[in-house]
Write a protein that holds these residues in place. Structure first.
Motif, mmCIF file in Angstrom:
data_model
loop_
_atom_site.group_PDB
_atom_site.id
_atom_site.type_symbol
_atom_site.label_atom_id
_atom_site.label_comp_id
_atom_site.label_asym_id
_atom_site.label_seq_id
_atom_site.Cartn_x
_atom_site.Cartn_y
_atom_site.Cartn_z
ATOM 1 N N ALA A 44 0.985 -4.024 16.939
ATOM 2 C CA ALA A 44 2.003 -2.976 17.056
ATOM 3 C C ALA A 44 2.503 -2.547 15.678
ATOM 4 C CB ALA A 44 3.163 -3.468 17.924
ATOM 5 N N ILE A 45 2.636 -3.501 14.766
ATOM 6 C CA ILE A 45 3.061 -3.177 13.397
ATOM 7 C C ILE A 45 1.961 -2.381 12.699
ATOM 8 C CG2 ILE A 45 3.693 -4.124 11.138
ATOM 9 C CD1 ILE A 45 4.840 -6.562 12.653
ATOM 10 N N ALA A 46 0.705 -2.774 12.925
ATOM 11 C CA ALA A 46 -0.432 -2.084 12.310
ATOM 12 C C ALA A 46 -0.497 -0.623 12.751
ATOM 13 C CB ALA A 46 -1.730 -2.802 12.655
ATOM 14 N N GLU A 47 -0.090 -0.354 13.997
ATOM 15 C CA GLU A 47 -0.071 1.028 14.486
ATOM 16 C C GLU A 47 0.915 1.882 13.691
ATOM 17 O OE1 GLU A 47 0.578 0.956 18.732
ATOM 18 O OE2 GLU A 47 -1.297 -0.131 19.056
ATOM 19 N N GLN A 48 1.875 1.229 13.041
ATOM 20 C CA GLN A 48 2.836 1.946 12.201
ATOM 21 C C GLN A 48 2.354 2.006 10.752
ATOM 22 O OE1 GLN A 48 6.944 0.829 12.638
ATOM 23 N NE2 GLN A 48 6.719 0.436 14.812
ATOM 24 N N GLY A 49 1.124 1.559 10.537
ATOM 25 C CA GLY A 49 0.536 1.651 9.206
ATOM 26 C C GLY A 49 0.884 0.498 8.278
ATOM 27 N N ILE A 50 1.390 -0.605 8.845
ATOM 28 C CA ILE A 50 1.744 -1.767 8.024
ATOM 29 C C ILE A 50 0.880 -2.940 8.470
ATOM 30 C CG2 ILE A 50 3.589 -3.332 7.326
ATOM 31 C CD1 ILE A 50 5.565 -1.071 8.164
ATOM 32 N N LYS A 51 0.163 -3.508 7.512
ATOM 33 C CA LYS A 51 -0.743 -4.612 7.847
ATOM 34 C C LYS A 51 -0.022 -5.939 7.631
ATOM 35 C CE LYS A 51 -5.612 -5.648 6.981
ATOM 36 N NZ LYS A 51 -5.990 -5.808 8.363
#
Length: 92
Positions: A44-51
């Motif tokens: 879900a965090i990755a979907e916001q562009g944060i790995k």
């Protein structure tokens, strides 16, 4: 080392602004059919562009209830960020 600590600290500040919402199917009394794991949160965090490495997300146990949970993320060198994870009812 100071540079790394400063970098981790700014990453923690940035992550602390993050809030993710995960929709899950629920049964009677709003109990989740499954649970929300650190891997779900990382995606879900990755979907916001944060790995974020799922292993750094600290969950005592998977989330099994609706509502908001503050979840710590250990970035290293005693730097921890807390993100808000909202588990909401998936509309049928």
């Amino acid at each position: 080392l100071v540079k790394l600590a400063k970098q981790l600290s700014s990453e923690a500040d940035r992550l602390s602004q993050v809030s993710v919402s995960l929709a899950r199917a629920v049964g009677e009394e709003d109990k989740l059919y499954g649970s929300v794991t650190n891997r779900d949160i990382a995606e879900a965090i990755a979907e916001q562009g944060i790995k974020v490495d799922a292993r750094k997300i600290v969950l005592e146990e998977p989330i099994k209830t609706l509502g908001m949970t503050e979840v710590p993320i250990k970035l290293g060198h005693d730097v921890t960020a807390k993100i808000k994870v909202w588990v909401v009812k998936k509309e049928a």
